[in-house]
Design an enzyme around this catalytic site. Structure first.
Site, PDB file in Angstrom:
ATOM      1  N   GLY A  16      38.464  52.185  16.356  1.00  0.00           N
ATOM      2  CA  GLY A  16      38.395  51.718  17.749  1.00  0.00           C
ATOM      3  C   GLY A  16      36.977  51.384  18.193  1.00  0.00           C
ATOM      4  O   GLY A  16      36.743  50.316  18.781  1.00  0.00           O
ATOM      5  N   VAL A  89      44.504  55.502  17.979  1.00  0.00           N
ATOM      6  CA  VAL A  89      44.436  56.958  17.806  1.00  0.00           C
ATOM      7  C   VAL A  89      44.758  57.273  16.349  1.00  0.00           C
ATOM      8  O   VAL A  89      45.330  56.435  15.642  1.00  0.00           O
ATOM      9  CB  VAL A  89      45.417  57.705  18.745  1.00  0.00           C
ATOM     10  CG1 VAL A  89      45.055  57.443  20.200  1.00  0.00           C
ATOM     11  CG2 VAL A  89      46.853  57.317  18.473  1.00  0.00           C
ATOM     12  N   THR A 131      47.039  52.438  11.635  1.00  0.00           N
ATOM     13  CA  THR A 131      47.955  52.149  10.535  1.00  0.00           C
ATOM     14  C   THR A 131      49.209  52.978  10.729  1.00  0.00           C
ATOM     15  O   THR A 131      49.133  54.192  10.923  1.00  0.00           O
ATOM     16  CB  THR A 131      47.293  52.525   9.204  1.00  0.00           C
ATOM     17  OG1 THR A 131      46.054  51.846   9.144  1.00  0.00           O
ATOM     18  CG2 THR A 131      48.145  52.128   8.035  1.00  0.00           C
ATOM     19  N   LEU A 220      49.630  48.642   4.925  1.00  0.00           N
ATOM     20  CA  LEU A 220      49.867  49.682   3.916  1.00  0.00           C
ATOM     21  C   LEU A 220      49.733  49.087   2.514  1.00  0.00           C
ATOM     22  O   LEU A 220      49.137  49.687   1.613  1.00  0.00           O
ATOM     23  CB  LEU A 220      51.278  50.275   4.069  1.00  0.00           C
ATOM     24  CG  LEU A 220      51.563  51.097   5.327  1.00  0.00           C
ATOM     25  CD1 LEU A 220      52.976  51.643   5.286  1.00  0.00           C
ATOM     26  CD2 LEU A 220      50.575  52.253   5.438  1.00  0.00           C
ATOM     27  N   ASN A 223      46.037  48.319   1.365  1.00  0.00           N
ATOM     28  CA  ASN A 223      45.331  49.507   0.895  1.00  0.00           C
ATOM     29  C   ASN A 223      45.911  50.027  -0.414  1.00  0.00           C
ATOM     30  O   ASN A 223      45.176  50.470  -1.298  1.00  0.00           O
ATOM     31  CB  ASN A 223      45.338  50.604   1.964  1.00  0.00           C
ATOM     32  CG  ASN A 223      44.235  50.386   2.985  1.00  0.00           C
ATOM     33  OD1 ASN A 223      43.309  49.612   2.748  1.00  0.00           O
ATOM     34  ND2 ASN A 223      44.305  51.059   4.111  1.00  0.00           N
ATOM     35  N   CYS A 275      41.764  56.458   4.311  1.00  0.00           N
ATOM     36  CA  CYS A 275      42.929  55.564   4.321  1.00  0.00           C
ATOM     37  C   CYS A 275      43.762  55.527   3.041  1.00  0.00           C
ATOM     38  O   CYS A 275      44.983  55.573   3.104  1.00  0.00           O
ATOM     39  CB  CYS A 275      42.475  54.147   4.643  1.00  0.00           C
ATOM     40  SG  CYS A 275      41.980  53.987   6.357  1.00  0.00           S
ATOM     41  N   ARG A 432      29.516  57.639 -11.011  1.00  0.00           N
ATOM     42  CA  ARG A 432      29.627  56.293 -10.432  1.00  0.00           C
ATOM     43  C   ARG A 432      29.076  55.212 -11.359  1.00  0.00           C
ATOM     44  O   ARG A 432      29.037  54.033 -10.978  1.00  0.00           O
ATOM     45  CB  ARG A 432      28.855  56.242  -9.108  1.00  0.00           C
ATOM     46  CG  ARG A 432      29.438  57.132  -8.021  1.00  0.00           C
ATOM     47  CD  ARG A 432      30.728  56.561  -7.488  1.00  0.00           C
ATOM     48  NE  ARG A 432      31.287  57.370  -6.429  1.00  0.00           N
ATOM     49  CZ  ARG A 432      32.289  56.977  -5.663  1.00  0.00           C
ATOM     50  NH1 ARG A 432      32.839  55.797  -5.843  1.00  0.00           N
ATOM     51  NH2 ARG A 432      32.762  57.759  -4.738  1.00  0.00           N
TER      52      ARG A 432
HETATM   53  C1  UDX Z   1      42.592  55.861  13.071  1.00  0.00           C
HETATM   54  C2  UDX Z   1      43.769  56.141  12.147  1.00  0.00           C
HETATM   55  O1  UDX Z   1      43.521  57.340  11.447  1.00  0.00           O
HETATM   56  C3  UDX Z   1      44.003  55.051  11.181  1.00  0.00           C
HETATM   57  O2  UDX Z   1      45.240  55.249  10.548  1.00  0.00           O
HETATM   58  C4  UDX Z   1      44.082  53.768  11.851  1.00  0.00           C
HETATM   59  O3  UDX Z   1      44.097  52.720  10.923  1.00  0.00           O
HETATM   60  C5  UDX Z   1      43.010  53.560  12.884  1.00  0.00           C
HETATM   61  O4  UDX Z   1      42.826  54.677  13.710  1.00  0.00           O
HETATM   62  P1  UDX Z   1      40.040  56.296  12.807  1.00  0.00           P
HETATM   63  O5  UDX Z   1      39.546  55.432  13.894  1.00  0.00           O
HETATM   64  O6  UDX Z   1      39.261  56.391  11.534  1.00  0.00           O
HETATM   65  O7  UDX Z   1      41.425  55.793  12.303  1.00  0.00           O
HETATM   66  O8  UDX Z   1      40.399  57.737  13.355  1.00  0.00           O
HETATM   67  P2  UDX Z   1      39.464  58.733  14.125  1.00  0.00           P
HETATM   68  O9  UDX Z   1      38.053  58.452  13.810  1.00  0.00           O
HETATM   69  O10 UDX Z   1      40.052  60.088  13.909  1.00  0.00           O
HETATM   70  O11 UDX Z   1      39.674  58.296  15.648  1.00  0.00           O
HETATM   71  C6  UDX Z   1      40.804  58.504  16.404  1.00  0.00           C
HETATM   72  C7  UDX Z   1      40.377  58.858  17.826  1.00  0.00           C
HETATM   73  O12 UDX Z   1      41.521  58.904  18.672  1.00  0.00           O
HETATM   74  C8  UDX Z   1      39.680  60.214  17.951  1.00  0.00           C
HETATM   75  O13 UDX Z   1      38.416  60.070  18.542  1.00  0.00           O
HETATM   76  C9  UDX Z   1      40.636  61.029  18.845  1.00  0.00           C
HETATM   77  O14 UDX Z   1      39.964  61.923  19.700  1.00  0.00           O
HETATM   78  C10 UDX Z   1      41.348  59.929  19.614  1.00  0.00           C
HETATM   79  N1  UDX Z   1      42.629  60.343  20.179  1.00  0.00           N
HETATM   80  C11 UDX Z   1      43.529  60.984  19.423  1.00  0.00           C
HETATM   81  C12 UDX Z   1      42.906  60.069  21.512  1.00  0.00           C
HETATM   82  O15 UDX Z   1      42.079  59.528  22.232  1.00  0.00           O
HETATM   83  N2  UDX Z   1      44.124  60.437  22.029  1.00  0.00           N
HETATM   84  C13 UDX Z   1      45.037  61.099  21.282  1.00  0.00           C
HETATM   85  O16 UDX Z   1      46.109  61.434  21.781  1.00  0.00           O
HETATM   86  C14 UDX Z   1      44.744  61.377  19.925  1.00  0.00           C
HETATM   87  C1  UDX Z   2      39.412  50.848   2.772  1.00  0.00           C
HETATM   88  C2  UDX Z   2      39.742  49.356   2.665  1.00  0.00           C
HETATM   89  O1  UDX Z   2      38.797  48.709   1.794  1.00  0.00           O
HETATM   90  C3  UDX Z   2      39.756  48.712   4.033  1.00  0.00           C
HETATM   91  O2  UDX Z   2      40.157  47.359   3.930  1.00  0.00           O
HETATM   92  C4  UDX Z   2      40.714  49.482   4.936  1.00  0.00           C
HETATM   93  O3  UDX Z   2      40.729  48.939   6.245  1.00  0.00           O
HETATM   94  C5  UDX Z   2      40.333  50.945   4.992  1.00  0.00           C
HETATM   95  O4  UDX Z   2      40.301  51.490   3.672  1.00  0.00           O
HETATM   96  P1  UDX Z   2      37.178  52.242   3.002  1.00  0.00           P
HETATM   97  O5  UDX Z   2      38.044  53.446   2.834  1.00  0.00           O
HETATM   98  O6  UDX Z   2      36.164  52.218   4.069  1.00  0.00           O
HETATM   99  O7  UDX Z   2      38.074  50.945   3.227  1.00  0.00           O
HETATM  100  O8  UDX Z   2      36.366  52.053   1.642  1.00  0.00           O
HETATM  101  P2  UDX Z   2      36.460  51.192   0.307  1.00  0.00           P
HETATM  102  O9  UDX Z   2      35.230  50.412   0.179  1.00  0.00           O
HETATM  103  O10 UDX Z   2      37.730  50.461   0.188  1.00  0.00           O
HETATM  104  O11 UDX Z   2      36.393  52.330  -0.795  1.00  0.00           O
HETATM  105  C6  UDX Z   2      37.394  53.316  -0.916  1.00  0.00           C
HETATM  106  C7  UDX Z   2      37.095  54.255  -2.054  1.00  0.00           C
HETATM  107  O12 UDX Z   2      37.228  53.609  -3.307  1.00  0.00           O
HETATM  108  C8  UDX Z   2      35.660  54.818  -2.037  1.00  0.00           C
HETATM  109  O13 UDX Z   2      35.693  56.178  -2.386  1.00  0.00           O
HETATM  110  C9  UDX Z   2      34.956  53.998  -3.081  1.00  0.00           C
HETATM  111  O14 UDX Z   2      33.842  54.641  -3.623  1.00  0.00           O
HETATM  112  C10 UDX Z   2      36.060  53.815  -4.092  1.00  0.00           C
HETATM  113  N1  UDX Z   2      35.877  52.652  -4.980  1.00  0.00           N
HETATM  114  C11 UDX Z   2      35.806  51.396  -4.456  1.00  0.00           C
HETATM  115  C12 UDX Z   2      35.815  52.829  -6.356  1.00  0.00           C
HETATM  116  O15 UDX Z   2      35.895  53.961  -6.845  1.00  0.00           O
HETATM  117  N2  UDX Z   2      35.655  51.726  -7.153  1.00  0.00           N
HETATM  118  C13 UDX Z   2      35.584  50.456  -6.662  1.00  0.00           C
HETATM  119  O16 UDX Z   2      35.461  49.513  -7.454  1.00  0.00           O
HETATM  120  C14 UDX Z   2      35.657  50.287  -5.268  1.00  0.00           C
END
Ligand code: UDX
Ligand code: UDX
Length: 458
Positions: A16, A89, A131, A220, A223, A275, A432
């Site tokens: 967000g 959220v 998601t 889904l 990812n 994710c 790595r």
């Molecule tokens: C979240 C989801 O985990 C992910 O599946 C989705 O794709 C995008 O939103 P992320 O933004 O990484 O991802 O989550 P997080 O950093 O935990 O943020 C969620 C926020 O929502 C928190 O700051 C939490 O306090 C807030 N929240 C949660 C509300 O404001 N109201 C609620 O009822 C619950």
């Molecule tokens: C992922 C997706 O890329 C993004 O599109 C989605 O919205 C959220 O989830 P993120 O989790 O931020 O993003 O990281 P990403 O760069 O995808 O890496 C995920 C994990 O895979 C990391 O632990 C990374 O180190 C690992 N990775 C990535 C490998 O081990 N090898 C690779 O070649 C690439």
């Protein structure tokens, strides 16, 4: 100032916060309000020290905050004033009851839907950013329309594909923006409203539309495919270690096939992040729910290989170091789940640290951004763990270094100096494959990469 539209985002998290900062940055004519139930988080967003580290984020937040970007805890007011509401959220994996450990926990999502219904006083477009399992929009619609208050809601699915560490780049130049809607006249009108916002900076050919279920499922599946590629290459890394093949050479040969492409083929200690695992398990649960057990088993294999790769790394350390780690000091280079972020959610380093502590080794953990989170993740573990910002200092007296995160700084370290300060024989486990293994071997290390022959002095 009079704004053209009022946009609200519920959930000021990793998704967000940056997404709204980008919309505010690109669309000065819209007022963007980001609300969250967590007052501390909102206070941080309003401070000099914003709660998320992302290259470029700080600048765009500070340039828009107080002008057309606002962070607040006033959810009720935000709902009343808005035309468009993004919901981001969190939807973590359920930890209780049916589907525990697999299904998405939708309680925050549903609570938010009920709040919107309670406080809305005018028609609104609701955008799913979190998601979610496919068909959640249907549940949302049922909740929102379950009281006859004459207010019309259109629900859109607009999943976020940003990756951490490159969030701002991904938001500014996305491969695609996906918008799913109901195919009714009002659903299509709502979809066009959202297209109009992104079109302020994203070329139209990168904005794709679909029916709402395809959109929910595409997130889904995207990812799952990315994670599957990592599990594929990691599974082959195990075979390379048995056959003297080199995983980097194999990845290069495979990736040069233009049908496959060369990205996301870096073998590693395993994938982490908030994710991949969550979304695959969610997919697996959905498939099982629909009676598609073969499909569920197939995707579950991606997670199983990742668990295997993490455990394999621990066993590699144990075997190489004469089958005992008790009392040995192991220095972890990196704790974040990947470079350029302080995020440690589902980081392989968590599992590996716990296993090394089980083997009774002592840990020294270093990371440029993630030490605070590492302390929280490992809090309460019964063993000796030191958290040291400076990698040279962290390595002093250790028996082994294990690279957990591909931070650039670890490539540029003076390994001769590090070697001199370590216990002997000195080991390095490159989880790595980012280091110059031949050079390290020449310095005196016993070097264990992933998916390549080890270089040892024994
Ligand atoms: C979240 C989801 O985990 C992910 O599946 C989705 O794709 C995008 O939103 P992320 O933004 O990484 O991802 O989550 P997080 O950093 O935990 O943020 C969620 C926020 O929502 C928190 O700051 C939490 O306090 C807030 N929240 C949660 C509300 O404001 N109201 C609620 O009822 C619950
Ligand atoms: C992922 C997706 O890329 C993004 O599109 C989605 O919205 C959220 O989830 P993120 O989790 O931020 O993003 O990281 P990403 O760069 O995808 O890496 C995920 C994990 O895979 C990391 O632990 C990374 O180190 C690992 N990775 C990535 C490998 O081990 N090898 C690779 O070649 C690439």
């Amino acid at each position: 100032m009079i704004f053209e539209k009022n946009i609200l985002c519920i959930g000021a998290g990793y998704v967000g916060g940056p997404t709204m900062a980008m919309i505010a940055h690109k669309c000065r004519q819209y007022k963007i309000m980001v609300v969250d139930i967590n007052a501390d988080r909102i206070a941080q967003w309003n401070s000099d020290d914003i709660p998320i580290y992302e290259p470029g984020l700080d600048e765009i937040v500070k340039a828009s905050r107080g002008i057309n970007l606002f962070f607040s805890t006033k959810i009720e007011q935000g709902i009343k004033e808005s035309d468009i509401i993004f919901v981001s959220v969190n939807t973590p994996t359920k930890t209780f009851g049916a589907g525990a450990g697999m299904a998405a926990d939708l309680q925050y999502w549903e609570k938010t839907a009920r709040q919107i219904r309670e406080y809305a006083e005018s028609d609104k477009i609701i955008v799913e950013k979190s998601t979610l399992p496919v068909k959640t929009a249907l549940a949302m619609e049922r909740i929102l329309t379950s009281t006859d208050n004459g207010i019309h809601f259109d629900i859109l699915s607009n999943p976020e594909f940003l990756a951490e560490g490159t969030a701002i780049k991904d938001l500014e130049n996305p491969d695609r923006v996906l918008i799913g809607s109901q195919e009714t006249p009002s659903g299509l009108r709502a979809r066009d409203e959202l297209v109009k916002i992104y079109a302020q900076w994203v070329p139209l050919e990168h904005i794709i539309t679909s029916n709402i279920w395809s959109s929910e499922l595409s997130k889904l599946v995207s990812n799952a495919f990315l994670a599957q590629r990592i599990s594929s290459i990691n599974s082959i890394s195990a075979l390379c270690e048995k056959t003297d093949a080199d995983i980097s050479e194999v990845a290069r040969a495979v990736g040069m096939d233009s049908r496959l492409g060369n990205r996301f083929l870096n073998s590693s200690v395993g994938f982490g992040g908030s994710c991949f695992k969550k979304d695959i398990l969610n997919l697996v649960y959905l498939c099982r729910n629909y009676g598609l057990d073969e499909v569920a088993d197939y995707w579950e294999g991606v997670v199983a290989i990742n668990d295997y790769q993490e455990e394999r790394f621990v066993l590699k350390i144990l075997n190489a170091m004469f089958n005992t780690l008790a009392g040995k000091k192991i220095c972890l280079f990196g704790f974040a789940f990947k470079a350029d972020t302080g995020d440690t959610r589902e980081s392989p380093a968590i599992f590996i640290s716990k296993r090394l502590i089980e083997e009774r080794s002592e840990l020294a953990i270093t990371d440029p951004k993630a030490l605070k989170n590492a302390m929280i993740d490992l809090n309460g573990l019964d063993g000796e763990i030191k958290y040291i910002e400076d990698p040279y200092e962290a390595a002093i007296g250790s028996d082994a270094i294990a690279v957990m995160t591909e931070w650039g700084v670890y490539k540029d370290i003076d390994y001769e100096k590090v070697f001199r300060s370590m216990a002997k024989p000195a080991f390095i486990f490159d989880g790595r494959n980012i280091l110059d293994h031949k050079k390290l071997f020449e310095v005196g290390f016993n070097v264990f990469p992933i998916g390549k022959p080890a270089l040892t002095h024994f």
